[in-house]
Motif scaffolding. Structure first.
Motif, PDB file in Angstrom:
ATOM      1  N   HIS A   1      14.234 -42.235 -26.029  1.00 15.85           N
ATOM      2  CA  HIS A   1      15.577 -41.639 -26.017  1.00 15.85           C
ATOM      3  C   HIS A   1      15.487 -40.118 -26.091  1.00 15.85           C
ATOM      4  CE1 HIS A   1      18.548 -45.050 -27.233  1.00 15.85           C
ATOM      5  NE2 HIS A   1      17.519 -45.568 -26.615  1.00 15.85           N
ATOM      6  N   LEU A   2      14.616 -39.652 -26.984  1.00 19.54           N
ATOM      7  CA  LEU A   2      14.510 -38.195 -27.173  1.00 19.54           C
ATOM      8  C   LEU A   2      13.943 -37.537 -25.916  1.00 19.54           C
ATOM      9  CD1 LEU A   2      13.195 -38.140 -30.861  1.00 19.54           C
ATOM     10  CD2 LEU A   2      15.532 -37.725 -30.052  1.00 19.54           C
ATOM     11  N   ASP A   3      12.940 -38.172 -25.307  1.00 20.00           N
ATOM     12  CA  ASP A   3      12.373 -37.636 -24.062  1.00 20.00           C
ATOM     13  C   ASP A   3      13.427 -37.577 -22.960  1.00 20.00           C
ATOM     14  OD1 ASP A   3       9.954 -37.407 -25.295  1.00 20.00           O
ATOM     15  OD2 ASP A   3       9.047 -39.178 -24.357  1.00 20.00           O
ATOM     16  N   MET A   4      14.192 -38.668 -22.842  1.00 20.67           N
ATOM     17  CA  MET A   4      15.223 -38.711 -21.797  1.00 20.67           C
ATOM     18  C   MET A   4      16.298 -37.651 -22.072  1.00 20.67           C
ATOM     19  SD  MET A   4      14.347 -40.828 -19.495  1.00 20.67           S
ATOM     20  CE  MET A   4      12.691 -40.338 -19.862  1.00 20.67           C
ATOM     21  N   GLY A   5      16.620 -37.447 -23.341  1.00 19.30           N
ATOM     22  CA  GLY A   5      17.611 -36.423 -23.697  1.00 19.30           C
ATOM     23  C   GLY A   5      17.136 -35.044 -23.283  1.00 19.30           C
ATOM     24  N   GLN A   6      15.849 -34.820 -23.512  1.00 17.70           N
ATOM     25  CA  GLN A   6      15.250 -33.530 -23.147  1.00 17.70           C
ATOM     26  C   GLN A   6      15.271 -33.345 -21.624  1.00 17.70           C
ATOM     27  OE1 GLN A   6      14.612 -31.928 -25.984  1.00 17.70           O
ATOM     28  NE2 GLN A   6      14.590 -30.187 -24.582  1.00 17.70           N
ATOM     29  N   TYR A   7      14.924 -34.412 -20.929  1.00 20.21           N
ATOM     30  CA  TYR A   7      14.907 -34.359 -19.459  1.00 20.21           C
ATOM     31  C   TYR A   7      16.315 -34.085 -18.925  1.00 20.21           C
ATOM     32  CZ  TYR A   7      14.129 -35.835 -14.618  1.00 20.21           C
ATOM     33  OH  TYR A   7      14.058 -35.882 -13.246  1.00 20.21           O
TER      34      TYR A   7
ATOM     35  N   LEU B   1      20.131 -30.607 -16.218  1.00 18.57           N
ATOM     36  CA  LEU B   1      21.479 -30.031 -16.170  1.00 18.57           C
ATOM     37  C   LEU B   1      21.384 -28.513 -15.978  1.00 18.57           C
ATOM     38  CD1 LEU B   1      23.288 -32.072 -18.987  1.00 18.57           C
ATOM     39  CD2 LEU B   1      23.904 -32.037 -16.553  1.00 18.57           C
ATOM     40  N   ILE B   2      20.522 -27.893 -16.774  1.00 22.13           N
ATOM     41  CA  ILE B   2      20.404 -26.430 -16.709  1.00 22.13           C
ATOM     42  C   ILE B   2      19.918 -26.011 -15.317  1.00 22.13           C
ATOM     43  CG2 ILE B   2      19.156 -24.437 -17.658  1.00 22.13           C
ATOM     44  CD1 ILE B   2      19.282 -26.006 -20.404  1.00 22.13           C
ATOM     45  N   GLN B   3      18.923 -26.761 -14.812  1.00 20.04           N
ATOM     46  CA  GLN B   3      18.405 -26.442 -13.474  1.00 20.04           C
ATOM     47  C   GLN B   3      19.467 -26.545 -12.390  1.00 20.04           C
ATOM     48  OE1 GLN B   3      14.999 -28.613 -12.066  1.00 20.04           O
ATOM     49  NE2 GLN B   3      13.721 -27.777 -13.712  1.00 20.04           N
ATOM     50  N   HIS B   4      20.438 -27.427 -12.621  1.00 18.56           N
ATOM     51  CA  HIS B   4      21.472 -27.625 -11.601  1.00 18.56           C
ATOM     52  C   HIS B   4      22.759 -26.884 -11.938  1.00 18.56           C
ATOM     53  CE1 HIS B   4      18.578 -30.749 -10.544  1.00 18.56           C
ATOM     54  NE2 HIS B   4      19.077 -30.656  -9.318  1.00 18.56           N
ATOM     55  N   ARG B   5      22.610 -25.787 -12.657  1.00 17.37           N
ATOM     56  CA  ARG B   5      23.718 -24.873 -12.937  1.00 17.37           C
ATOM     57  C   ARG B   5      24.848 -25.485 -13.749  1.00 17.37           C
ATOM     58  NH1 ARG B   5      22.841 -20.414 -12.195  1.00 17.37           N
ATOM     59  NH2 ARG B   5      24.972 -19.715 -12.550  1.00 17.37           N
ATOM     60  N   TRP B   6      24.433 -26.264 -14.769  1.00 19.93           N
ATOM     61  CA  TRP B   6      25.391 -26.670 -15.792  1.00 19.93           C
ATOM     62  C   TRP B   6      25.019 -25.919 -17.058  1.00 19.93           C
ATOM     63  CZ3 TRP B   6      29.332 -29.461 -13.902  1.00 19.93           C
ATOM     64  CH2 TRP B   6      29.126 -30.137 -12.697  1.00 19.93           C
ATOM     65  N   LYS B   7      26.029 -25.539 -17.806  1.00 23.59           N
ATOM     66  CA  LYS B   7      25.767 -24.770 -19.031  1.00 23.59           C
ATOM     67  C   LYS B   7      25.898 -25.697 -20.236  1.00 23.59           C
ATOM     68  CE  LYS B   7      27.714 -21.011 -21.749  1.00 23.59           C
ATOM     69  NZ  LYS B   7      28.961 -20.268 -21.981  1.00 23.59           N
ATOM     70  N   VAL B   8      24.823 -25.810 -21.009  1.00 24.22           N
ATOM     71  CA  VAL B   8      24.840 -26.666 -22.198  1.00 24.22           C
ATOM     72  C   VAL B   8      25.566 -25.936 -23.329  1.00 24.22           C
ATOM     73  CG1 VAL B   8      23.408 -27.830 -23.922  1.00 24.22           C
ATOM     74  CG2 VAL B   8      22.772 -27.912 -21.505  1.00 24.22           C
ATOM     75  N   MET B   9      26.546 -26.596 -23.922  1.00 27.73           N
ATOM     76  CA  MET B   9      27.476 -25.941 -24.840  1.00 27.73           C
ATOM     77  C   MET B   9      27.119 -26.089 -26.317  1.00 27.73           C
ATOM     78  SD  MET B   9      29.718 -24.540 -22.952  1.00 27.73           S
ATOM     79  CE  MET B   9      31.198 -24.277 -23.949  1.00 27.73           C
TER      80      MET B   9
ATOM     81  N   VAL C   1      29.324 -27.695 -19.351  1.00 28.50           N
ATOM     82  CA  VAL C   1      30.368 -27.302 -18.390  1.00 28.50           C
ATOM     83  C   VAL C   1      29.665 -26.706 -17.172  1.00 28.50           C
ATOM     84  CG1 VAL C   1      32.100 -26.838 -20.178  1.00 28.50           C
ATOM     85  CG2 VAL C   1      30.605 -24.984 -19.383  1.00 28.50           C
ATOM     86  N   ASP C   2      30.419 -26.443 -16.112  1.00 23.10           N
ATOM     87  CA  ASP C   2      29.853 -25.819 -14.921  1.00 23.10           C
ATOM     88  C   ASP C   2      29.478 -24.369 -15.260  1.00 23.10           C
ATOM     89  OD1 ASP C   2      29.515 -24.484 -12.428  1.00 23.10           O
ATOM     90  OD2 ASP C   2      30.616 -26.120 -11.452  1.00 23.10           O
ATOM     91  N   ALA C   3      28.232 -24.012 -15.021  1.00 25.22           N
ATOM     92  CA  ALA C   3      27.766 -22.684 -15.420  1.00 25.22           C
ATOM     93  C   ALA C   3      28.499 -21.573 -14.665  1.00 25.22           C
ATOM     94  CB  ALA C   3      26.258 -22.563 -15.195  1.00 25.22           C
TER      95      ALA C   3
ATOM     96  N   ILE D   1      18.891 -40.650 -14.667  1.00 23.46           N
ATOM     97  CA  ILE D   1      19.351 -39.294 -14.968  1.00 23.46           C
ATOM     98  C   ILE D   1      19.464 -38.481 -13.673  1.00 23.46           C
ATOM     99  CG2 ILE D   1      18.714 -37.145 -16.152  1.00 23.46           C
ATOM    100  CD1 ILE D   1      17.551 -39.009 -18.371  1.00 23.46           C
ATOM    101  N   ASP D   2      18.491 -38.663 -12.779  1.00 22.14           N
ATOM    102  CA  ASP D   2      18.583 -37.993 -11.475  1.00 22.14           C
ATOM    103  C   ASP D   2      19.860 -38.414 -10.747  1.00 22.14           C
ATOM    104  OD1 ASP D   2      16.167 -36.800 -11.995  1.00 22.14           O
ATOM    105  OD2 ASP D   2      14.980 -38.243 -10.826  1.00 22.14           O
ATOM    106  N   ASP D   3      20.197 -39.713 -10.853  1.00 17.18           N
ATOM    107  CA  ASP D   3      21.428 -40.195 -10.213  1.00 17.18           C
ATOM    108  C   ASP D   3      22.661 -39.548 -10.844  1.00 17.18           C
ATOM    109  OD1 ASP D   3      19.938 -41.779  -8.577  1.00 17.18           O
ATOM    110  OD2 ASP D   3      20.365 -43.667  -9.629  1.00 17.18           O
ATOM    111  N   LEU D   4      22.630 -39.407 -12.164  1.00 20.03           N
ATOM    112  CA  LEU D   4      23.754 -38.751 -12.843  1.00 20.03           C
ATOM    113  C   LEU D   4      23.891 -37.312 -12.349  1.00 20.03           C
ATOM    114  CD1 LEU D   4      25.961 -38.321 -15.015  1.00 20.03           C
ATOM    115  CD2 LEU D   4      24.140 -37.921 -16.681  1.00 20.03           C
ATOM    116  N   ILE D   5      22.757 -36.631 -12.270  1.00 17.25           N
ATOM    117  CA  ILE D   5      22.779 -35.239 -11.830  1.00 17.25           C
ATOM    118  C   ILE D   5      23.321 -35.143 -10.396  1.00 17.25           C
ATOM    119  CG2 ILE D   5      21.321 -33.230 -11.277  1.00 17.25           C
ATOM    120  CD1 ILE D   5      21.431 -33.577 -14.251  1.00 17.25           C
TER     121      ILE D   5
END
Ligand SMILES: *Cc1c(COP(=O)(O)O)cnc(C)c1O
Length: 479
Positions: A376-382, A387-395, A406-408, A457-461
């Motif tokens: 779970h922790l590994d997947m959370g990290q991934y 998200l960051i790589q795809h221009r989402w901003k972690v809040m 949110v959208d970066a 996760i790739d599918d979610l992204i």
């Protein structure tokens, strides 16, 4: 039809149902995570069968499996990035079947020595992993975190106001007040209502930029309330908040509770499992100084609802709070070194909740769970990195696998977040939610499923990417 059915019928139905369920369990990945919400359609479906005469058992099974398949958010789906609801592990599914068949009555120890000692054993295991001294541990199983939190309030009241069980709250000289952070779970408010304390007895302590309770604000509020003639009696810290996974400063809050003679409860309904893995154990340091802890087994430990543990290091408090003498209940507890659960908990007649956890441990061991927690922790990290790589901003920042974003490029566009969510849910391919981080509506995705992989996760992204493009091109068309 015979009420018990015949042996041959039971055998046939067991196999038939096993086939239907296996199909669901094995293949849910290929289906939509969530259906459109259409109350009328569901009501019509539910009321259609003939309940006066009944239907054939196979039709009945087909009916309920179809209902659940078509009209559910599928929490066992690996693309459900939701609210801590797990994909139940298979051992725990079998355990619920066994429990339903034996139907152990947990109220009295003497009715079910095995079941009772299983639960006692698990309470000891969990208490020790939390860091309590073995000789002080006590606890009980319940239906969920809300029940465990209510149990904590009742114990804390009994601990602070020994007469309250007889005389009630109306007889106290000073009105009792308790504390939790602005990010804590609303079952605490509910516990205040149900216990008769009322919602005003809950003082909400502000949080810092990382959504953690501010210890100085807690101290000041306690001082202020005392000066107003109120009687502070307990603090709820959270070990992994429901919205954003933040962990309150447990050590500092422990010190404040000790200095002020307050019952210290840690609501670790979700995050408590971090205590079961060497790599994450220290995130909850300070939890061992608490008087009591809430942990849900039906969240990260992947058993079906409802299963929680309330564990305390005030050995006698549960008996003091809940014990009642009756004429009709069995009496062995007065002659043996045993405790009857009904003298120990809010519930009376109760199902054997602990078996699904025990059987999971028998199947997978603590080692198996350690791997699951690490996964779970590994997947959370991934998820966070992608998200960051795809221009989402972690809040927010949490070591737990919960991400709010949110959208970066449009961090202030609240409407955009809403549109993304609507689009995602309308595709039905993944399930995420929203949560306001310090007032800013954000998308929220949480790893709640041991079967979630990088591919999910790739599918979610890419689903998020599609949603973004869809909304942008639509607004370009309009312009
Ligand atoms: C889920 C949760 C609860 C409530 O638990 P239930 O099992 O839903 O009753 C309480 N506190 C926290 C922090 C939670 O995440």
């Amino acid at each position: 039809m015979e009420f018990d059915l015949t042996a041959a019928q039971r055998q046939e139905l067991t196999e038939y149902l096993a086939g239907l369920l296996e199909n669901y369990y094995a293949n849910i990945r290929n289906e939509r995570v969530c259906p459109p919400l259409e109350p009328e359609m569901v009501r019509e479906f539910v009321s259609k069968p003939d309940l006066v005469h009944g239907t054939s058992p196979k039709e009945a099974l087909d009916h309920v499996v179809k209902g659940l398949s078509e009209f559910s958010v599928h929490t066992p789906h690996p693309a459900y990035f939701g609210l801590f609801n797990p994909r139940p592990n298979f051992a725990s599914i079998l355990a619920d079947w066994i429990t339903a068949t034996f139907n152990p009555q947990m109220a009295a120890w003497s009715h079910n020595p095995f079941a009772n000692e299983v639960e006692n054993f698990l309470v000891m295991e969990v208490g020790q992993k939390m860091g309590y001294p073995p000789e002080q541990i006590d606890g009980n199983f319940g239906a969920g975190g809300a029940e465990a939190n209510l149990t904590a309030v009742l114990c804390a009241l009994r601990w602070t106001f020994p007469d309250y069980l007889q005389k009630g709250l109306q007889d106290l000289d000073h009105s009792p007040v308790m504390y939790c952070s602005a990010e804590s779970h609303h079952s605490i408010q509910r516990a205040a209502r149900v216990s008769g304390l009322g919602a005003h007895s809950v003082k909400i302590i502000p949080v810092d930029a990382h959504l953690r309770m501010i210890p100085d604000a807690l101290s000041n509020q306690i001082k202020h309330d005392r000066s107003m003639g109120q009687r502070p009696f307990m603090v709820f810290a959270t070990g992994g908040t429901t919205g954003a996974g933040s962990i309150d400063p447990l050590e500092k809050i422990a010190d404040i509770c000790a200095a002020n003679d307050l019952w210290y409860h840690v609501d670790a309904a979700y995050g408590g499992a971090a205590r079961f893995f060497e790599g994450s154990k220290h995130w909850l340091d300070g939890i061992e100084k608490s008087h009591s802890i809430t942990i849900d087994i039906h969240k990260w430990m992947s058993v079906p609802m409802g299963a929680s543990i309330f564990v305390t290091r005030e050995k006698d408090i549960l008996s003091k709070t809940f014990s009642i003498d009756t004429a009709y209940m069995p009496k062995e507890a007065s002659q043996m070194d045993i405790v009857d659960p009904y003298t120990h908990s809010i519930q009376w007649s109760r199902r054997f909740i602990g078996l699904k956890f025990y059987l999971s441990l028998l199947f997978y061991g603590w080692e198996g769970y350690e791997q699951v927690i690490k996964h779970h922790l590994d997947m959370g990290q991934y998820l966070k990195t992608q998200l960051i790589q795809h221009r989402w901003k972690v809040m927010q920042e949490s070591p737990l696998p919960v991400v709010c974003f949110v959208d970066a490029d449009r961090p202030d566009d609240q409407g955009f977040v809403q549109e993304i969510l609507t689009h995602i849910l309308s595709t039905g391919k993944t399930w995420i939610s929203q949560y306001p981080v310090l007032g800013i509506t954000s998308l929220r995705a949480c790893i709640t499923n041991y079967a979630t992989t990088r591919r999910d996760i790739d599918d979610l992204i890419s689903g998020l990417e599609d949603a973004r493009n869809h909304i942008l091109s639509r607004s370009r068309l309009k312009a």
